[in-house]
Enzyme design. Structure first.
Site, mmCIF file in Angstrom:
data_model
loop_
_atom_site.group_PDB
_atom_site.id
_atom_site.type_symbol
_atom_site.label_atom_id
_atom_site.label_comp_id
_atom_site.label_asym_id
_atom_site.label_seq_id
_atom_site.Cartn_x
_atom_site.Cartn_y
_atom_site.Cartn_z
ATOM 1 N N GLU A 209 -22.362 42.778 129.680
ATOM 2 C CA GLU A 209 -22.498 41.361 130.004
ATOM 3 C C GLU A 209 -22.723 41.219 131.510
ATOM 4 O O GLU A 209 -21.886 41.643 132.312
ATOM 5 C CB GLU A 209 -21.257 40.566 129.585
ATOM 6 C CG GLU A 209 -21.108 40.459 128.075
ATOM 7 C CD GLU A 209 -19.957 39.579 127.647
ATOM 8 O OE1 GLU A 209 -19.875 39.277 126.438
ATOM 9 O OE2 GLU A 209 -19.142 39.202 128.508
ATOM 10 N N GLU A 211 -22.632 39.459 134.849
ATOM 11 C CA GLU A 211 -21.868 38.363 135.429
ATOM 12 C C GLU A 211 -21.744 38.532 136.942
ATOM 13 O O GLU A 211 -21.989 39.607 137.493
ATOM 14 C CB GLU A 211 -20.453 38.293 134.830
ATOM 15 C CG GLU A 211 -20.408 38.220 133.316
ATOM 16 C CD GLU A 211 -19.020 37.892 132.779
ATOM 17 O OE1 GLU A 211 -18.237 37.243 133.530
ATOM 18 O OE2 GLU A 211 -18.725 38.263 131.631
ATOM 19 N N ASP A 243 -18.757 42.740 132.135
ATOM 20 C CA ASP A 243 -17.615 42.592 131.225
ATOM 21 C C ASP A 243 -18.013 43.150 129.860
ATOM 22 O O ASP A 243 -18.365 42.421 128.941
ATOM 23 C CB ASP A 243 -17.216 41.121 131.117
ATOM 24 C CG ASP A 243 -15.780 40.946 130.655
ATOM 25 O OD1 ASP A 243 -14.981 41.865 130.893
ATOM 26 O OD2 ASP A 243 -15.470 39.903 130.079
ATOM 27 N N GLN A 250 -15.252 42.279 118.145
ATOM 28 C CA GLN A 250 -14.994 40.876 118.476
ATOM 29 C C GLN A 250 -15.289 39.953 117.296
ATOM 30 O O GLN A 250 -14.548 39.007 117.033
ATOM 31 C CB GLN A 250 -15.837 40.446 119.683
ATOM 32 C CG GLN A 250 -15.574 39.017 120.128
ATOM 33 C CD GLN A 250 -16.248 38.686 121.444
ATOM 34 O OE1 GLN A 250 -16.661 39.563 122.190
ATOM 35 N NE2 GLN A 250 -16.368 37.408 121.751
ATOM 36 N N LYS A 263 -12.683 43.183 124.324
ATOM 37 C CA LYS A 263 -12.982 42.921 125.727
ATOM 38 C C LYS A 263 -12.010 43.584 126.688
ATOM 39 O O LYS A 263 -12.253 43.573 127.899
ATOM 40 C CB LYS A 263 -12.938 41.404 125.983
ATOM 41 C CG LYS A 263 -13.883 40.589 125.136
ATOM 42 C CD LYS A 263 -15.316 40.754 125.558
ATOM 43 C CE LYS A 263 -15.571 40.081 126.881
ATOM 44 N NZ LYS A 263 -16.986 40.119 127.263
ATOM 45 N N THR A 267 -13.571 46.441 132.368
ATOM 46 C CA THR A 267 -14.483 45.544 133.072
ATOM 47 C C THR A 267 -14.855 46.253 134.367
ATOM 48 O O THR A 267 -13.981 46.773 135.062
ATOM 49 C CB THR A 267 -13.813 44.192 133.382
ATOM 50 O OG1 THR A 267 -13.502 43.527 132.155
ATOM 51 C CG2 THR A 267 -14.718 43.305 134.221
#
Length: 438
Positions: A209, A211, A243, A250, A263, A267
């Protein structure tokens, strides 16, 4: 505020900084590093070198407020510096620019000590820049939220609260790691539609992800909200953030309380903190909301924040696979987008986060949520790029990817550019996938 530290004509006597894509003298991001055989300490990225703040202090190169800031930044974390707020951080930046300026009055005094002040970045180990007490992940990329919503709710991709509330959840701070730390594929429960019961095993749909990360500066007392008008003073700097997400885990576990094992396994952040002062030339107005969208509620609305609270940063995601390396090919670019796609500003994150009385502390980390643009070439996750795995991507090597495979390396980069100013960047945020245990 744009000032003399942003002068595009300024160069450094550290030659590698001049023309450096990420770390010219106009940037000077802060971080924690270890030289060979040494202990973690505070430093400043300048070209391909790292300036050792402790060594600079020993040489007596700081005084006054700048000295206070350098002392706070010279230890094993930047938390103490973050706690000081804007003025000391800006004073440190101004002093560093004068010390490193190729045409500065102090070059003759400082440059002879280069062997003591500077370390080759390639020889050093980079660490997390702060002791991160808490981590909050927002969901502010509106194109991403729309794209993902369409996969599951084609007729109503955004839930009714999205345009009123900066959606977020509290993540796990203990598993945040600096760029370069390997990513172990997580195990968890997963269940496909064609399976009668869930099974436990490695994630089949591992994703990244894209970010931005936001480090908190001065905190607030429990029960005392931070006003939107002063929320920017509580932001110490920015980094890139990946992330990582196990989409199949999920999908099974997230109702009713949200993601958990999907999650919390890791990270990744880029290790250099780019300060708000360095990013001043790249601030832009928050993009106008589409006609019919509600205005932010008063506690989230500030005229100055709307006028200059967004950032114009070009973000790229590349993938390096075993097949690409075997054929001698460069990493394959998966997407290129912009941080301007965020529906909420960093100041609005702070104001909303504290509006109910939650206390933030120096070094806390917030993620923006996945940043995607409106077109496929700017999507910030494989979930979007492969349409939930239904449309695999073909890479330059001929390999295909629905989601990430073992041995893949994901590389995120970010660069801020504006005509009339020197571009600055963040350094890479990267991680390589290792097989799951068991």
């Amino acid at each position: 505020m744009i000032d003399a530290t942003h002068d595009p004509a300024r160069t450094s006597w550290v030659a590698s900084a001049n023309g450096h894509t990420d770390f010219p003298i106009q940037n000077l991001p802060l971080g924690i590093f270890s030289p060979p055989g040494g202990q973690p300490r505070g430093g400043v990225a300048i070209g391909y070198e790292i300036l050792d703040l402790g060594a600079a202090l020993e040489l007596g190169l700081f005084e006054g407020t700048a000295k206070d800031a350098a002392q706070a930044a010279a230890g094993a974390t930047l938390n103490a510096l973050f706690a000081l707020g804007t003025a000391p951080r800006a004073a440190l930046r101004a002093r560093l620019v004068r010390l490193l300026d190729a045409n500065g009055a102090e070059r003759a005094t400082v440059e002879p000590h280069a062997g003591r002040l500077l370390h080759h970045a390639a020889d050093c180990t980079l660490h997390l820049p702060a002791a991160i007490g808490d981590y909050t992940d927002f969901y502010a990329g509106i194109s991403h939220a729309t794209n993902v919503g369409k996969l599951f709710r084609p007729d109503s991709p955004l839930l009714p609260n999205y345009k009123y509330v900066p959606i977020g959840y509290h993540g796990r701070a203990s598993s945040i790691r600096a760029s370069g730390f390997d990513v172990r594929r997580p195990n968890g429960q997963r269940k496909r539609p064609d399976e009668a019961e869930p099974t436990f095993g490695p994630s089949r749909n591992l994703d990244y992800e894209l970010e931005l990360g936001i480090f908190v500066g001065p905190g607030n007392a429990l029960g005392e909200p931070v006003s939107i008008h002063g929320a920017g003073e509580h932001i110490a700097g920015f980094c890139l953030l990946n992330d990582w997400s196990a989409r199949d885990i999920q999908g099974w576990e997230y109702q009713p309380l949200g993601p958990f094992l999907a999650k919390n396994f890791i990270t990744t952040v880029s290790p250099w903190v780019v300060t708000p002062e360095a990013l001043a030339p790249f601030r832009i107005a928050q993009p106008a909301r589409p006609q019919g969208d509600p205005a932010p509620l008063p506690y989230l609305l500030d005229a100055n924040d709307q006028a200059e609270g967004a950032l114009d940063i070009t973000l790229e995601v590349l993938i390096e696979t075993p097949g690409l390396k075997q054929k001698g090919l460069t990493p394959h670019r998966l997407s290129r987008g912009s941080s301007s796609d965020l529906y909420w500003t960093a100041a609005q994150f702070v104001a909303h986060h504290t509006s109910g009385g939650c206390n933030l502390a120096p070094g806390d980390l917030m993620g923006t949520g996945t940043i995607s643009g409106p077109t496929p070439d700017s999507f910030g996750s494989l979930l979007e790029l492969s349409q939930g795995g239904k449309a695999p991507l073909t890479l330059a090597s001929g390999e295909t990817r629905r989601f990430l495979e073992d041995g893949d390396t994901v590389i995120i980069t970010g660069r801020a550019t504006r005509e009339g100013f020197v571009s600055i960047g963040f350094g890479a945020c990267r991680g390589t996938i290792l097989p799951a245990h068991g």
